[in-house]
Design a protein around this motif. Structure first.
Motif, PDB file in Angstrom:
ATOM      1  N   ALA A  38       1.009  -1.120   0.260  1.00  0.00           N
ATOM      2  CA  ALA A  38       0.072   0.319  -0.024  1.00  0.00           C
ATOM      3  C   ALA A  38       0.952   1.358  -0.010  1.00  0.00           C
ATOM      4  N   VAL A  39       1.853   0.785   0.828  1.00  0.00           N
ATOM      5  CA  VAL A  39       2.930   2.268   0.676  1.00  0.00           C
ATOM      6  C   VAL A  39       3.309   2.480  -0.710  1.00  0.00           C
ATOM      7  N   GLU A  40       4.270   1.755  -1.708  1.00  0.00           N
ATOM      8  CA  GLU A  40       4.465   1.835  -2.695  1.00  0.00           C
ATOM      9  C   GLU A  40       3.101   2.590  -3.687  1.00  0.00           C
ATOM     10  N   VAL A  41       2.452   2.232  -3.780  1.00  0.00           N
ATOM     11  CA  VAL A  41       1.199   2.185  -4.708  1.00  0.00           C
ATOM     12  C   VAL A  41       0.439   3.790  -4.547  1.00  0.00           C
ATOM     13  N   MET A  42       0.948   4.063  -2.920  1.00  0.00           N
ATOM     14  CA  MET A  42       0.185   5.038  -2.561  1.00  0.00           C
ATOM     15  C   MET A  42       1.846   6.536  -3.102  1.00  0.00           C
ATOM     16  N   ARG A  43       2.561   5.813  -2.780  1.00  0.00           N
ATOM     17  CA  ARG A  43       4.156   6.543  -3.349  1.00  0.00           C
ATOM     18  C   ARG A  43       3.831   6.965  -5.266  1.00  0.00           C
ATOM     19  N   GLU A  44       3.570   5.508  -5.799  1.00  0.00           N
ATOM     20  CA  GLU A  44       3.093   6.063  -7.195  1.00  0.00           C
ATOM     21  C   GLU A  44       2.210   7.039  -7.282  1.00  0.00           C
ATOM     22  N   ALA A  45       1.602   7.989  -6.657  1.00  0.00           N
ATOM     23  CA  ALA A  45       0.454   8.135  -6.947  1.00  0.00           C
ATOM     24  C   ALA A  45       0.755   9.638  -5.953  1.00  0.00           C
ATOM     25  N   GLY A  46       2.049   9.551  -5.860  1.00  0.00           N
ATOM     26  CA  GLY A  46       2.432  10.860  -4.880  1.00  0.00           C
ATOM     27  C   GLY A  46       2.018  11.076  -3.930  1.00  0.00           C
ATOM     28  N   ILE A  47       1.742  10.320  -3.200  1.00  0.00           N
ATOM     29  CA  ILE A  47       0.756  10.158  -1.268  1.00  0.00           C
ATOM     30  C   ILE A  47       2.551   9.194  -0.995  1.00  0.00           C
ATOM     31  N   ASP A  48       3.261  10.453   0.289  1.00  0.00           N
ATOM     32  CA  ASP A  48       3.745   9.230   0.929  1.00  0.00           C
ATOM     33  C   ASP A  48       2.656   8.619   2.080  1.00  0.00           C
ATOM     34  N   ILE A  49       2.567   7.620   2.712  1.00  0.00           N
ATOM     35  CA  ILE A  49       2.083   7.165   3.773  1.00  0.00           C
ATOM     36  C   ILE A  49       3.149   6.887   4.385  1.00  0.00           C
ATOM     37  N   SER A  50       4.321   6.097   4.137  1.00  0.00           N
ATOM     38  CA  SER A  50       5.389   5.794   5.390  1.00  0.00           C
ATOM     39  C   SER A  50       5.477   5.341   6.218  1.00  0.00           C
ATOM     40  N   ALA A  51       5.155   7.192   6.981  1.00  0.00           N
ATOM     41  CA  ALA A  51       5.149   7.015   7.835  1.00  0.00           C
ATOM     42  C   ALA A  51       4.288   6.714   9.111  1.00  0.00           C
ATOM     43  N   ARG A  52       2.801   6.498   8.710  1.00  0.00           N
ATOM     44  CA  ARG A  52       1.492   6.091   8.687  1.00  0.00           C
ATOM     45  C   ARG A  52       1.992   4.790  10.274  1.00  0.00           C
ATOM     46  N   THR A  53       0.951   5.624  11.130  1.00  0.00           N
ATOM     47  CA  THR A  53       1.048   4.136  11.997  1.00  0.00           C
ATOM     48  C   THR A  53      -0.378   3.812  12.484  1.00  0.00           C
ATOM     49  N   PRO A  54      -0.829   1.984  11.917  1.00  0.00           N
ATOM     50  CA  PRO A  54      -2.101   1.927  12.127  1.00  0.00           C
ATOM     51  C   PRO A  54      -2.490   2.328  13.512  1.00  0.00           C
ATOM     52  N   THR A  55      -4.401   2.501  13.940  1.00  0.00           N
ATOM     53  CA  THR A  55      -4.594   3.492  15.487  1.00  0.00           C
ATOM     54  C   THR A  55      -5.948   2.403  15.363  1.00  0.00           C
ATOM     55  N   VAL A  56      -6.062   2.166  17.457  1.00  0.00           N
ATOM     56  CA  VAL A  56      -6.845   0.760  16.451  1.00  0.00           C
ATOM     57  C   VAL A  56      -8.087   2.212  16.955  1.00  0.00           C
ATOM     58  N   LEU A  57      -9.725   1.614  16.759  1.00  0.00           N
ATOM     59  CA  LEU A  57     -10.449   2.159  17.025  1.00  0.00           C
ATOM     60  C   LEU A  57     -11.327   2.162  18.158  1.00  0.00           C
ATOM     61  N   THR A  58     -11.422   3.193  18.233  1.00  0.00           N
ATOM     62  CA  THR A  58     -13.043   3.083  19.945  1.00  0.00           C
ATOM     63  C   THR A  58     -14.021   4.452  19.841  1.00  0.00           C
ATOM     64  N   ALA A  59     -14.501   4.169  20.480  1.00  0.00           N
ATOM     65  CA  ALA A  59     -16.469   4.893  20.510  1.00  0.00           C
ATOM     66  C   ALA A  59     -15.591   5.962  20.135  1.00  0.00           C
ATOM     67  N   ASP A  60     -15.324   6.252  21.402  1.00  0.00           N
ATOM     68  CA  ASP A  60     -15.337   8.123  21.078  1.00  0.00           C
ATOM     69  C   ASP A  60     -14.787   8.858  20.027  1.00  0.00           C
ATOM     70  N   THR A  61     -13.727   7.595  18.866  1.00  0.00           N
ATOM     71  CA  THR A  61     -13.245   8.241  17.583  1.00  0.00           C
ATOM     72  C   THR A  61     -14.838   8.269  17.084  1.00  0.00           C
ATOM     73  N   VAL A  62     -15.529   7.000  16.529  1.00  0.00           N
ATOM     74  CA  VAL A  62     -16.632   6.923  15.935  1.00  0.00           C
ATOM     75  C   VAL A  62     -17.674   7.800  15.974  1.00  0.00           C
ATOM     76  N   GLU A  63     -18.525   8.413  17.993  1.00  0.00           N
ATOM     77  CA  GLU A  63     -18.984   9.306  18.463  1.00  0.00           C
ATOM     78  C   GLU A  63     -18.763  10.631  17.587  1.00  0.00           C
ATOM     79  N   SER A  64     -17.304  10.839  17.641  1.00  0.00           N
ATOM     80  CA  SER A  64     -16.947  12.310  17.464  1.00  0.00           C
ATOM     81  C   SER A  64     -16.757  12.546  15.062  1.00  0.00           C
ATOM     82  N   SER A  65     -17.515  11.656  14.754  1.00  0.00           N
ATOM     83  CA  SER A  65     -17.412  12.181  13.373  1.00  0.00           C
ATOM     84  C   SER A  65     -18.422  12.038  12.259  1.00  0.00           C
ATOM     85  N   ASP A  66     -18.053  12.533  11.349  1.00  0.00           N
ATOM     86  CA  ASP A  66     -20.360  13.501  10.916  1.00  0.00           C
ATOM     87  C   ASP A  66     -20.090  11.825   9.946  1.00  0.00           C
ATOM     88  N   VAL A  67     -18.980  10.590   9.684  1.00  0.00           N
ATOM     89  CA  VAL A  67     -19.382  10.548   8.545  1.00  0.00           C
ATOM     90  C   VAL A  67     -18.099   8.962   8.798  1.00  0.00           C
TER      91      VAL A  67
END
Length: 137
Positions: free
Chosen positions: A50-79
């Protein structure tokens, strides 16, 4: 002043689909949308293909870290956009949910992950149109 809508992308491992979607939305919307991603059972790292194909599209996601989903994160979202997490995603009635049926890039080759990436970009652009936000770049 109207605040920027908040969009949350959710998949199981938060290592591929949701990371690519969040990166595209951030890239195309800038600060006009609050963008987050999370997983119900996050991986240790983002999928290197995924990092490689996004780099091909000009977007660097190499520094991103997977995050655990919490109820608060969902509740504070519009979509909340789910991508294969099924029954493990928390549901709150007042929140708008979209379910994007996308193949899981885990273990897939470059050609398949490129197709998934392109599908995600198309869906993100459509989402921006629905939100009334012009896509940049």
């Amino acid at each position: 002043m109207v605040s920027a809508p908040s969009v949350l992308f959710v998949c199981v491992h938060n290592a591929g689909r949701s990371q690519m979607a969040a990166a595209f939305l951030t890239h195309l919307a800038g600060d006009r949308v609050q963008v987050r991603s999370a997983g119900t059972a996050p991986a240790d790292t983002v999928n290197p293909v995924a990092v490689e194909v996004m780099r091909e599209a000009g977007i660097d996601i190499s520094a991103r870290t997977p995050t655990v989903l919490t109820a608060d994160t969902v509740e504070s979202s519009d979509v909340v956009i789910t991508m294969g997490c099924g029954e493990t995603c928390p549901y709150f009635p007042a929140i708008r949910y979209l379910d994007w049926q996308l193949d899981d890039p885990a273990g897939a080759d470059l050609a398949i992950v490129r197709r998934i990436r392109d599908d995600i970009e198309h869906r993100v652009r459509s989402l921006l149109t629905e939100l009334g936000i012009p896509a940049g770049t």
